[in-house]
Design an enzyme around this catalytic site. Structure first.
Site, short mmCIF file in Angstrom:
data_model
loop_
_atom_site.label_atom_id
_atom_site.label_comp_id
_atom_site.label_asym_id
_atom_site.label_seq_id
_atom_site.Cartn_x
_atom_site.Cartn_y
_atom_site.Cartn_z
N LYS A 29 23.40 2.06 -36.40
CA LYS A 29 22.16 2.81 -36.14
C LYS A 29 21.16 2.66 -37.29
O LYS A 29 19.95 2.72 -37.05
CB LYS A 29 22.48 4.28 -35.88
CG LYS A 29 23.06 4.54 -34.49
CD LYS A 29 22.16 3.95 -33.41
CE LYS A 29 22.38 4.53 -32.03
NZ LYS A 29 21.60 3.84 -30.99
N TYR B 129 29.24 3.51 -36.03
CA TYR B 129 28.00 3.93 -35.34
C TYR B 129 26.86 4.12 -36.34
O TYR B 129 25.74 3.65 -36.11
CB TYR B 129 28.31 5.23 -34.60
CG TYR B 129 27.18 5.87 -33.86
CD1 TYR B 129 26.76 5.39 -32.62
CD2 TYR B 129 26.53 7.00 -34.38
CE1 TYR B 129 25.73 6.00 -31.92
CE2 TYR B 129 25.51 7.62 -33.68
CZ TYR B 129 25.11 7.12 -32.46
OH TYR B 129 24.10 7.73 -31.77
#
Ligand code: ADP
Length: 255
Positions: free
Chosen positions: A169, A165
């Site tokens: 991101k 993640y």
């Protein structure tokens, strides 16, 4: 400065829950026709229904706004192209895209499978690229467009169990950086927020006293500003205050 979205069409991905829902409801209140995209409510990405999106559309309509639901998986180009066609057939333009859809597959790096990596990158990074690509020619033609990327404090500072993640991101910041250069001469402005934390996505990770400080209503106004006519020409990354401190609080509390 008053921000309005009258006569504008806005797509919000992953708008069936959490932050995206908050953005969609506020956009509608400020006059936008809203495309509420969501492919299902499962946090691990095993979606497949637009039920959550339909509920948000019902809420917008009950308040006198205008919206349509869409169940496209943002990581699937054909489904996203079909969504864009649905929007163009319905309203004939697309002014705003908020890339918000997301999933989590948190695991310590040693336990993270390649599938955990691939799925998270596919939704957050490739999904943002696919949706931006699908609206790009329309925004170019219009000479107007606003795209807001959703990064995360986890992308900027890292977080336990989020190698997939946090990598995706931070990469959407890179996507914003280049698209904003390429969009400038067409009046397409691309900006990015990096919330300190979201809602449902992180509720299991956060102590309640930290969660209370991080509600969508604190984040949506920043997103609407970046999605509006008043958006800054030079790309901006709005990061939640105290991101790093928050990670340390969580660590010290053994979260
Ligand atoms: P947050 O707390 O960050 O707002 P949520 O999990 O509440 O996160 O919201 C993210 C939304 O994105 C969910 O409603 C989820 O169904 C949606 N979503 C996840 N993956 C996709 C995808 N591939 N395409 C469209 N929507 C997605």
């Amino acid at each position: 400065m008053t921000i309005r979205f009258d006569n504008q069409v806005a797509i919000v991905t992953g708008a069936g829950n959490g932050l995206g829902k908050s953005h969609a409801l506020e956009l509608a209140k400020l006059g936008a026709k809203v495309v509420v995209n969501d492919f299902g409510g499962a946090r691990d990405g095993s979606g497949g229904s637009s039920e959550a999106a339909e509920q948000v559309v019902a809420e917008i309509k009950a308040a006198g706004g205008d919206a349509i639901a869409n169940g496209a998986d943002v990581s699937d180009m054909a489904q996203v192209e079909a969504m864009v066609k649905q929007v163009m057939d319905t309203w004939g333009r697309i002014d705003v895209l908020i890339n918000n859809a997301g999933i989590l597959r948190d695991k310590s790096f040693v336990k993270m499978t390649q599938d955990d990596w691939d799925k998270v990158v596919a939704v957050h990074l490739t999904g943002s690229e696919i949706c931006s690509k699908a609206v790009w020619p329309i925004m170019r033609e219009q000479g107007y467009g606003r795209i807001v990327m959703t990064s995360s404090a986890s992308g900027l500072y890292g977080n336990f169990g989020q190698a997939n993640y946090s990598s995706a991101k931070l990469a959407v910041v890179g996507l914003m950086n280049t698209l904003s250069l390429e969009g400038e001469k067409y009046n397409i402005k691309i900006n990015c927020i990096a919330p300190t934390a979201a809602t449902r996505m992180t509720e299991d990770l956060m102590p309640p006293k930290v969660l209370a400080m991080l509600e969508p209503k604190e984040i949506t106004p920043a997103v609407l500003f970046l999605a509006s006519n008043e958006a800054p020409t030079h790309r901006i990354l709005l990061a939640g205050a105290g991101c790093y401190a928050m990670v340390r609080i969580m660590e010290s509390e053994g979260v």
